[in-house]
Scaffold this motif. Structure first.
Motif, PDB file in Angstrom:
ATOM      1  N   PRO A 195       0.832  -1.211   0.000  1.00  0.00           N
ATOM      2  CA  PRO A 195       0.000   0.000   0.000  1.00  0.00           C
ATOM      3  C   PRO A 195       0.865   1.259   0.000  1.00  0.00           C
ATOM      4  O   PRO A 195       1.855   1.354   0.728  1.00  0.00           O
ATOM      5  CB  PRO A 195      -0.801  -0.124   1.310  1.00  0.00           C
ATOM      6  CG  PRO A 195      -0.767  -1.579   1.643  1.00  0.00           C
ATOM      7  CD  PRO A 195       0.567  -2.060   1.179  1.00  0.00           C
ATOM      8  N   SER A 196       0.499   2.221  -0.816  1.00  0.00           N
ATOM      9  CA  SER A 196       1.299   3.440  -0.939  1.00  0.00           C
ATOM     10  C   SER A 196       0.914   4.506   0.084  1.00  0.00           C
ATOM     11  O   SER A 196       1.733   5.352   0.447  1.00  0.00           O
ATOM     12  CB  SER A 196       1.169   4.016  -2.349  1.00  0.00           C
ATOM     13  OG  SER A 196      -0.206   4.275  -2.661  1.00  0.00           O
ATOM     14  N   ASP A 197      -0.333   4.475   0.551  1.00  0.00           N
ATOM     15  CA  ASP A 197      -0.811   5.497   1.481  1.00  0.00           C
ATOM     16  C   ASP A 197      -0.649   4.973   2.900  1.00  0.00           C
ATOM     17  O   ASP A 197      -1.509   4.259   3.420  1.00  0.00           O
ATOM     18  CB  ASP A 197      -2.276   5.833   1.194  1.00  0.00           C
ATOM     19  CG  ASP A 197      -2.735   7.066   1.982  1.00  0.00           C
ATOM     20  OD1 ASP A 197      -1.897   7.682   2.662  1.00  0.00           O
ATOM     21  OD2 ASP A 197      -3.928   7.390   1.905  1.00  0.00           O
ATOM     22  N   LEU A 198       0.468   5.307   3.533  1.00  0.00           N
ATOM     23  CA  LEU A 198       0.719   4.817   4.880  1.00  0.00           C
ATOM     24  C   LEU A 198       0.952   5.986   5.823  1.00  0.00           C
ATOM     25  O   LEU A 198       1.413   7.050   5.426  1.00  0.00           O
ATOM     26  CB  LEU A 198       1.910   3.856   4.913  1.00  0.00           C
ATOM     27  CG  LEU A 198       3.311   4.375   4.553  1.00  0.00           C
ATOM     28  CD1 LEU A 198       4.024   4.963   5.770  1.00  0.00           C
ATOM     29  CD2 LEU A 198       4.156   3.254   3.972  1.00  0.00           C
ATOM     30  N   ARG A 199       0.596   5.767   7.086  1.00  0.00           N
ATOM     31  CA  ARG A 199       0.832   6.737   8.145  1.00  0.00           C
ATOM     32  C   ARG A 199       1.665   6.081   9.228  1.00  0.00           C
ATOM     33  O   ARG A 199       1.587   4.862   9.427  1.00  0.00           O
ATOM     34  CB  ARG A 199      -0.495   7.229   8.728  1.00  0.00           C
ATOM     35  CG  ARG A 199      -1.466   7.766   7.681  1.00  0.00           C
ATOM     36  CD  ARG A 199      -0.965   9.044   7.011  1.00  0.00           C
ATOM     37  NE  ARG A 199      -1.742   9.369   5.827  1.00  0.00           N
ATOM     38  CZ  ARG A 199      -2.909  10.012   5.838  1.00  0.00           C
ATOM     39  NH1 ARG A 199      -3.429  10.397   6.995  1.00  0.00           N
ATOM     40  NH2 ARG A 199      -3.546  10.278   4.712  1.00  0.00           N
ATOM     41  N   LEU A 200       2.433   6.875   9.943  1.00  0.00           N
ATOM     42  CA  LEU A 200       3.330   6.357  10.976  1.00  0.00           C
ATOM     43  C   LEU A 200       2.818   6.725  12.367  1.00  0.00           C
ATOM     44  O   LEU A 200       2.289   7.817  12.583  1.00  0.00           O
ATOM     45  CB  LEU A 200       4.743   6.915  10.799  1.00  0.00           C
ATOM     46  CG  LEU A 200       5.476   6.544   9.515  1.00  0.00           C
ATOM     47  CD1 LEU A 200       6.861   7.181   9.511  1.00  0.00           C
ATOM     48  CD2 LEU A 200       5.588   5.027   9.360  1.00  0.00           C
ATOM     49  N   THR A 201       3.000   5.799  13.304  1.00  0.00           N
ATOM     50  CA  THR A 201       2.707   6.021  14.713  1.00  0.00           C
ATOM     51  C   THR A 201       3.863   5.446  15.518  1.00  0.00           C
ATOM     52  O   THR A 201       4.405   4.397  15.159  1.00  0.00           O
ATOM     53  CB  THR A 201       1.397   5.320  15.135  1.00  0.00           C
ATOM     54  OG1 THR A 201       0.367   5.629  14.198  1.00  0.00           O
ATOM     55  CG2 THR A 201       0.975   5.748  16.532  1.00  0.00           C
ATOM     56  N   ILE A 202       4.244   6.124  16.599  1.00  0.00           N
ATOM     57  CA  ILE A 202       5.296   5.636  17.485  1.00  0.00           C
ATOM     58  C   ILE A 202       4.655   5.198  18.793  1.00  0.00           C
ATOM     59  O   ILE A 202       3.863   5.944  19.389  1.00  0.00           O
ATOM     60  CB  ILE A 202       6.352   6.726  17.768  1.00  0.00           C
ATOM     61  CG1 ILE A 202       6.922   7.278  16.460  1.00  0.00           C
ATOM     62  CG2 ILE A 202       7.468   6.179  18.649  1.00  0.00           C
ATOM     63  CD1 ILE A 202       7.664   6.274  15.621  1.00  0.00           C
ATOM     64  N   THR A 203       4.966   3.981  19.230  1.00  0.00           N
ATOM     65  CA  THR A 203       4.441   3.461  20.493  1.00  0.00           C
ATOM     66  C   THR A 203       5.588   2.975  21.370  1.00  0.00           C
ATOM     67  O   THR A 203       6.739   2.901  20.930  1.00  0.00           O
ATOM     68  CB  THR A 203       3.461   2.294  20.264  1.00  0.00           C
ATOM     69  OG1 THR A 203       4.164   1.227  19.616  1.00  0.00           O
ATOM     70  CG2 THR A 203       2.278   2.727  19.415  1.00  0.00           C
ATOM     71  N   SER A 204       5.242   2.631  22.605  1.00  0.00           N
ATOM     72  CA  SER A 204       6.251   2.160  23.566  1.00  0.00           C
ATOM     73  C   SER A 204       6.498   0.670  23.401  1.00  0.00           C
ATOM     74  O   SER A 204       6.242  -0.137  24.299  1.00  0.00           O
ATOM     75  CB  SER A 204       5.797   2.485  24.991  1.00  0.00           C
ATOM     76  OG  SER A 204       5.684   3.872  25.185  1.00  0.00           O
ATOM     77  N   GLY A 205       6.991   0.282  22.247  1.00  0.00           N
ATOM     78  CA  GLY A 205       7.299  -1.109  21.972  1.00  0.00           C
ATOM     79  C   GLY A 205       6.219  -1.795  21.160  1.00  0.00           C
ATOM     80  O   GLY A 205       5.102  -1.289  20.985  1.00  0.00           O
ATOM     81  N   ALA A 206       6.561  -2.996  20.656  1.00  0.00           N
ATOM     82  CA  ALA A 206       5.644  -3.733  19.784  1.00  0.00           C
ATOM     83  C   ALA A 206       4.422  -4.234  20.532  1.00  0.00           C
ATOM     84  O   ALA A 206       3.307  -4.202  20.012  1.00  0.00           O
ATOM     85  CB  ALA A 206       6.373  -4.898  19.131  1.00  0.00           C
ATOM     86  N   ALA A 207       4.613  -4.725  21.766  1.00  0.00           N
ATOM     87  CA  ALA A 207       3.461  -5.223  22.522  1.00  0.00           C
ATOM     88  C   ALA A 207       2.462  -4.111  22.775  1.00  0.00           C
ATOM     89  O   ALA A 207       1.240  -4.321  22.697  1.00  0.00           O
ATOM     90  CB  ALA A 207       3.932  -5.837  23.842  1.00  0.00           C
ATOM     91  N   ASP A 208       2.948  -2.911  23.061  1.00  0.00           N
ATOM     92  CA  ASP A 208       2.073  -1.754  23.253  1.00  0.00           C
ATOM     93  C   ASP A 208       1.307  -1.462  21.968  1.00  0.00           C
ATOM     94  O   ASP A 208       0.098  -1.185  21.986  1.00  0.00           O
ATOM     95  CB  ASP A 208       2.912  -0.554  23.674  1.00  0.00           C
ATOM     96  CG  ASP A 208       2.082   0.703  23.917  1.00  0.00           C
ATOM     97  OD1 ASP A 208       1.059   0.604  24.623  1.00  0.00           O
ATOM     98  OD2 ASP A 208       2.462   1.773  23.413  1.00  0.00           O
ATOM     99  N   ALA A 209       2.000  -1.525  20.824  1.00  0.00           N
ATOM    100  CA  ALA A 209       1.349  -1.263  19.543  1.00  0.00           C
ATOM    101  C   ALA A 209       0.262  -2.288  19.260  1.00  0.00           C
ATOM    102  O   ALA A 209      -0.863  -1.932  18.876  1.00  0.00           O
ATOM    103  CB  ALA A 209       2.388  -1.264  18.423  1.00  0.00           C
ATOM    104  N   VAL A 210       0.573  -3.572  19.438  1.00  0.00           N
ATOM    105  CA  VAL A 210      -0.406  -4.622  19.133  1.00  0.00           C
ATOM    106  C   VAL A 210      -1.612  -4.506  20.054  1.00  0.00           C
ATOM    107  O   VAL A 210      -2.769  -4.627  19.607  1.00  0.00           O
ATOM    108  CB  VAL A 210       0.246  -6.015  19.245  1.00  0.00           C
ATOM    109  CG1 VAL A 210      -0.804  -7.117  19.113  1.00  0.00           C
ATOM    110  CG2 VAL A 210       1.324  -6.189  18.173  1.00  0.00           C
TER     111      VAL A 210
END
Length: 447
Positions: A142-157
């Motif tokens: 996908p070309s239309d992507l947005r970025l988010t920063i979280t406190s680690g992968a477990a936090d993101a999931v």
């Protein structure tokens, strides 16, 4: 035994039992009525009661003990990664990276502070955003992507699931599965639907079955799957994308935890037209678990909803940590050290697999920090024998999701930080433990 369990559907019965547990009317270890009795009391089909108990089991609220019946689970029903506390045994079950291979941040710390960041400013540091966009964007269709920063992968999931699901929604998880993913799904009150994993990754039939069972999200490890070390082949990734094409609004989460260390190419389940998706890459395996930062690339709507999940609590990850991460990953010396660390893990795991094979325990190293070793006898029996020899290992049972699984015949070992002498001793002790547990070694033809 008299319990105020109510409901006509499986979901309502499960919710009733959950409420009894939450109110303290049911405590860890308490038995639940047998399925047949519960069905008769409520006037429902036996399969409805079975489905209710299955939902509760998937959520980690109850455990099934065969003829021993179904009981309320203990408070800590999911094993955790990391060192075992207060243990005198040599721990080869940790899943940790080698601390000697984690880059020293001292030099980067001196020049990365910059000006203070205040409330209301952009939550992603501009420098990290430019670097991360290139890092993530090159691997996504996908070309239309947005970025988010979280406190680690477990936090993101956890936040990704929370923005898309409600309690009792079904989530497809790999089976065997990363312990943190099991814990995240159970704590969130979702239902885990197991998808078997083979040498090429998540299976096509398993994913198709999970989608037919109505999963609202899929969590997949595209390479260095923990615990198996499997990585998606190009063929398998394409087949999985074909299956998902008919389900564009099912949230697909890819946890590429071993990204910079992996010896396997990245292959994605996310097709160019998939509507709800997220790729998560943390820095914990190569910059250290204490660097609690992960980059998530996702579709715009998922990014917006994920950002909303950040707002009530921690609005952003510290810009100091973001700048430190950027300083490290853009340092040529650190990049070279990360590459060497990945090669080191691969060499040590390959060497230990060869040791086991030579001793009659055939093994092959996958990708990642750990080895997933097949045994000719139940792993619990082998692990008990190894404890007597001074080793703490992790049996494969802890990673299994399937209902009433057979006793696991797998060990997950973290051996990359063992010296040659200790590696020789552990391999010999595993072979001896297999024999003591009644297993047969495979002749090597070597005198």
């Amino acid at each position: 035994m008299t319990l105020e369990i109510t409901g006509r559907s499986a979901a309502d019965i499960a919710a009733s039992v959950r409420a009894l547990i939450e109110r303290g009317a049911l405590n860890p270890g308490d038995p639940l009525p047998p399925v047949r009795n519960l069905a008769d009391d409520l006037g429902v089909n036996r399969n409805t009661a079975v489905a209710a108990y299955r939902q509760l089991t998937a959520a980690g609220l109850v455990v099934t003990r065969g003829r021993g019946g179904t009981h309320v689970a203990g408070r800590s029903s999911v094993a955790q990664e990391g060192f075992a506390a207060d243990n005198v045994l040599r721990d080869v079950a940790t899943g940790n990276p080698d601390p000697d291979l984690i880059p020293d941040p001292s030099r980067a710390l001196t020049g990365m502070a910059g000006r203070p960041v205040l409330y209301g400013e952009p939550v992603i540091d501009p420098g990290l955003e430019r670097w991360a966009r290139a890092w993530m964007g090159t691997d996504l269709a996908p070309s239309d992507l947005r970025l988010t920063i979280t406190s680690g992968a477990a936090d993101a999931v956890e936040r990704l699931l929370a923005q898309a699901l409600v309690r009792d929604d079904a989530v497809a998880l790999e089976d065997p599965c990363f312990l943190t993913s099991i814990h995240t799904v159970r704590v969130g009150g979702y239902r885990a639907v197991p998808v078997p994993v083979d040498d090429e990754g998540m299976t096509v039939d398993g994913l198709r079955s999970a989608l037919e069972h109505g999963v609202r999200a899929v969590v997949c490890t595209p390479r260095a799957q923990n615990p198996t070390g499997a990585s998606l082949s190009e063929r398998r990734a394409g087949e999985l994308r074909d299956v998902l094409r008919a389900h564009p609004y099912v949230l697909v989460i890819e946890d590429d935890h071993f990204s910079m260390l992996s010896r396997s190419p990245f292959r994605s389940l996310i097709g160019p037209d998939h509507r709800r998706w997220a790729l998560v890459r943390s820095v914990s395996k190569f910059l250290g678990p204490d660097m609690c930062l992960a980059v998530t690339a996702s579709d715009p709507e998922t990014a917006e909803r994920l950002a909303m999940r950040l707002t009530p609590g921690t609005t952003w990850v510290s810009h100091l940590l973001q700048r430190l991460t950027l300083a490290l990953v853009t340092d040529p010396e650190v990049a070279a050290a990360i590459a060497e660390a990945g090669a080191h893990y691969a060499r040590r795991n390959d060497a230990f697999a060869a040791r086991l094979t030579a001793l009659g325990v055939p093994a092959a190293a996958g990708d990642g920090l750990n080895l997933w070793v097949a045994l000719p006898t139940p792993a619990r029996d082998v692990s008990e024998q190894l404890m007597r020899r001074g080793w703490l290992v992790r049996a494969g049972d802890e990673f299994v999701l399937a209902d009433a699984p057979a006793a696991s015949r797998r060990l997950r070992l973290t051996v990359h930080d063992l010296g040659d002498a200790d590696a020789d001793r552990l391999a010999a002790d595993i072979a001896a433990a297999v024999r003591a547990a009644g297993g047969h070694l495979v002749p090597t033809g070597v005198e």
